[in-house]
Design a protein around this motif. Structure first.
Motif, PDB file in Angstrom:
ATOM      1  N   HIS A 294     -47.384  38.942  46.495  1.00 17.95           N
ATOM      2  CA  HIS A 294     -47.153  37.742  47.307  1.00 17.95           C
ATOM      3  C   HIS A 294     -45.695  37.755  47.732  1.00 17.95           C
ATOM      4  N   LEU A 295     -45.462  37.883  49.024  1.00 15.76           N
ATOM      5  CA  LEU A 295     -44.089  38.016  49.513  1.00 15.76           C
ATOM      6  C   LEU A 295     -43.608  36.683  50.069  1.00 15.76           C
ATOM      7  N   GLY A 296     -42.357  36.656  50.462  1.00 20.49           N
ATOM      8  CA  GLY A 296     -41.854  35.511  51.207  1.00 20.49           C
ATOM      9  C   GLY A 296     -40.970  34.575  50.417  1.00 20.49           C
TER      10      GLY A 296
ATOM     11  N   HIS B  35     -37.638  34.729  52.153  1.00 14.70           N
ATOM     12  CA  HIS B  35     -37.712  34.796  53.611  1.00 14.70           C
ATOM     13  C   HIS B  35     -36.655  33.876  54.212  1.00 14.70           C
TER      14      HIS B  35
ATOM     15  N   GLU C 147     -35.048  37.342  61.695  1.00 14.60           N
ATOM     16  CA  GLU C 147     -35.406  37.746  63.058  1.00 14.60           C
ATOM     17  C   GLU C 147     -35.311  36.568  64.020  1.00 14.60           C
TER      18      GLU C 147
ATOM     19  N   VAL D 282     -37.132  44.164  62.552  1.00 12.70           N
ATOM     20  CA  VAL D 282     -36.624  45.084  61.535  1.00 12.70           C
ATOM     21  C   VAL D 282     -37.798  45.801  60.898  1.00 12.70           C
TER      22      VAL D 282
ATOM     23  N   PHE E 160     -40.793  47.003  52.583  1.00 10.98           N
ATOM     24  CA  PHE E 160     -41.995  46.246  52.968  1.00 10.98           C
ATOM     25  C   PHE E 160     -43.199  47.178  52.992  1.00 10.98           C
TER      26      PHE E 160
ATOM     27  N   VAL F 243     -44.045  48.262  49.353  1.00  9.91           N
ATOM     28  CA  VAL F 243     -44.732  47.237  48.567  1.00  9.91           C
ATOM     29  C   VAL F 243     -46.220  47.220  48.896  1.00  9.91           C
TER      30      VAL F 243
ATOM     31  N   VAL G 114     -37.445  43.206  52.002  1.00  4.32           N
ATOM     32  CA  VAL G 114     -38.887  43.007  52.122  1.00  4.32           C
ATOM     33  C   VAL G 114     -39.173  41.709  52.877  1.00  4.32           C
ATOM     34  N   ASP G 115     -38.477  40.642  52.482  1.00  6.35           N
ATOM     35  CA  ASP G 115     -38.787  39.325  53.044  1.00  6.35           C
ATOM     36  C   ASP G 115     -37.984  38.989  54.290  1.00  6.35           C
ATOM     37  N   ARG G 116     -36.861  39.619  54.462  1.00 13.13           N
ATOM     38  CA  ARG G 116     -36.005  39.426  55.628  1.00 13.13           C
ATOM     39  C   ARG G 116     -35.645  37.969  55.852  1.00 13.13           C
TER      40      ARG G 116
END
Lengths: 194, 391
Positions: free
Chosen positions: B59-61, B64, B68, B352, B357, B360, B389-391
């Motif tokens: 689970h990403l973010g 964040h 961008e 990006v 990312f 993962v 990963v989350d940028r």
């Protein structure tokens, strides 16, 4: 190289209608656009052919041009003697209910990348195995990277951008400094003219 | 909207007849977001059958920061500090790639000395990043001492960078058109001294960790990524090389001045375990440190006095069009997709491509059938930085 790829696609995938977009400026990259409905056969052809295969997908990037949205697939071929890469594009014109075929069955890399495009641009990928948001929370409203995006006012009972936490003083300071600079410039130019 | 349950109930894996009898209902475990083995704020939902992972869902973010979106409202120079914060352990390489992207569209010539200084800082940063990877990986597996050894050397690089750029972690040093500041002869001398000590230290690390029996038992034949998987998932950098593919952008599609340099591309050969396992990914990083030292020495020998900043207009305006520029960063291939409008002072879109990312997304593939402790070793071996990963 792009002309050859476009030719190959047109010959082998009927209705793909591959067109080479030659960059107007020599320093920029050219790309190939294909029909949105044919993305899955085009990509599986690119991966599977023997003449000019592309064994890897680098990234999927979306761009919102207001009139339409564009999804760019960065195709790469990892090869020690003949490495190559190009940008494959599709145009999505429907902004209310945009749809594309998922290409996860061809490149596993597309799984997370398509989820990110959905998260940021709201483009639905049909037949995606795990279709949900990836970076924003699941209950976030709107698609942030669209040009007409408006930040929601409330999120889960919390105020987004609350006045008490915004640094208005700094903003005012910057605005004032800019005004002073502009005034100085204007006076300098009138002096030189005079 | 579909939910994550649509992927279907995963079956518990069968290891042998013994575990088949012990098969019970699956237990859901949350690894992270605050877990020392996830190197940041990554949450991995693990479905376990006793101690065997049946299914892992990242689970990403949690980190964040809408980089961008921010980039669309900033001018081209103003984006550099944001780019720094993507991969905060290799900020120099991030800046360098971004600067290359804008320079390609702008058509700027970078002076030779600036290019060489970029190579020196980029390679020093690669060493620092790999030292961090080495230290924290050993820490993941329960060895504390290597972490201290690694930090001792990393500190020297950070001190040097602090003198050169003014900060220790997020430098804003490589600018569009060149570098911010020139190095003094004393600083160059220190970089070359560091290369000498680092070479000796690297041997020590091999004695301490690489050939250590316990370390080999924990990492060999664990988390195997086949070459086909790597292509499928678009892996790059040490992960791809650990799987035995001799691919390095610096060698295969040379950018900057890398075509002038003589260095080797280390790959996993399966001396211990099999190609593509955790140990091979680890050893590729350690061998790369030695190659970076070679590059720095050659770059120092090539240095000649000269300007460090090219001719760049005061307000950067790019032509209408788009570019996609890739570069080899410590964790893999970083790339920027920059779309610009006619005479735009800000990017229309900056995407990006983050190597972590991509890596993962390989975790759900290699997790089923592993022990939880082995899964920790697998996560550590791909060396993720969540900022990227989350940028």
């Amino acid at each position: 190289m792009l002309n050859k790829i476009a030719e190959l696609i047109n010959k082998n995938v009927s209705g793909a209608n591959a067109v080479v977009n030659v960059a107007t400026d020599a320093k920029c990259d050219s790309s190939i656009t294909v029909e949105a409905s044919k993305i899955l056969p085009v990509v599986s052809f690119l991966r599977g052919n023997t003449e000019m295969p592309f064994n890897s997908l680098h990234v999927i990037s979306g761009v919102d041009y207001v009139d339409y949205m564009e999804v760019c697939y960065m195709m790469t071929h990892y090869d020690l003697t003949d490495p190559r890469e190009f940008i494959l594009k599709v145009k999505v014109t429907d902004r209310v209910n945009p749809k594309l075929d998922s290409i996860v069955q061809v490149y596993a890399a597309a799984n997370f990348q398509e989820r990110e495009v959905y998260d940021m641009f709201g483009i639905t990928f049909t037949n995606h195995p795990d279709h949900r948001r990836i970076l924003c929370p699941d209950d976030w409203e709107g698609f942030p990277l669209r040009k007409d995006y408006v930040t929601q006012k409330m999120y889960n009972g919390m105020e987004v951008y609350p006045d008490s936490k915004m640094n208005f003083e700094d903003r005012e300071y910057i605005v004032r400094q800019n005004m002073i600079k502009q005034a100085q410039k204007a006076s300098a130019s009138t002096e030189s003219e005079g | 909207m579909q939910t994550r349950w649509d992927i279907g109930e995963p079956e518990a894996p069968t290891i042998n007849s013994e575990t088949e009898q012990l098969k019970s209902e699956l237990l859901t475990l949350n690894m992270g977001p605050q877990h020392p083995a996830t190197h940041g704020v990554l949450r991995i939902e693990i479905w376990t059958d006793s101690e065997i992972v049946a299914h892992a869902i990242p689970h990403l973010g949690y980190l964040h920061r809408c980089m961008e979106k921010h980039a669309e409202n900033l001018d081209y120079r103003g984006i550099i500090p944001f780019v720094d914060r993507l991969d905060y352990l290799a900020a120099m390489n991030m800046e360098w790639t971004y600067a290359m992207t804008v320079e390609k569209m702008l058509g700027t010539e970078v002076p030779r000395r600036a290019e060489l200084l970029r190579i020196i800082t980029g390679e020093l940063q690669r060493i620092a990043s790999h030292l961090m990877a080495f230290g924290t990986y050993a820490l993941d597996l329960g060895a504390f001492t290597p972490f201290l050894y690694a930090f001792e050397e990393r500190e020297k690089i950070l001190r040097l960078f602090e003198e050169v750029s003014g900060s220790r972690l997020l430098y804003n040093y490589i600018w569009i058109g060149g570098v911010w500041n020139d190095w003094t002869n004393e600083q160059i001398e220190r970089a070359s001294q560091f290369c000498d000590t680092m070479e000796e230290e690297a041997k020590k690390y091999h004695e301490l960790v690489s050939t250590n029996k316990i370390f080999i038992e924990r990492t060999a034949n664990v988390g195997v990524m086949s070459l086909q998987d790597c292509f499928d998932y678009g892996a790059s950098g040490p992960v791809l090389r650990g799987s035995g593919f001799k691919w390095d952008l610096r060698k295969n599609i040379p950018y900057s001045l890398y075509s002038e340099f003589d260095f080797d591309v280390p790959v996993g050969t399966g001396e211990v375990g099999q190609v593509g396992d955790c140990w091979n990914r680890y050893i590729v990083r350690m061998k790369e440190v030695v190659e970076s030292i070679k590059i720095i020495r050659q770059a120092i020998a090539k240095l000649e006095p000269g300007p460090v900043m090219g001719k760049v207009p005061k307000i950067i305006k790019l032509p209408k069009g788009e570019v996609y520029v890739r570069a080899e960063c410590p964790r893999g291939e970083l790339a920027f997709h920059l779309v610009s409008e006619e005479g735009g002072k800000k990017p229309y879109r900056l995407k990006v491509k983050s190597p972590c990312f991509t890596h993962v997304s390989m975790l759900p593939h290699i997790a089923p059938g592993q022990m939880i402790a082995d899964f920790v070793a697998s996560v550590g071996s791909i060396d993720i930085v969540l900022g990227e990963v989350d940028r």
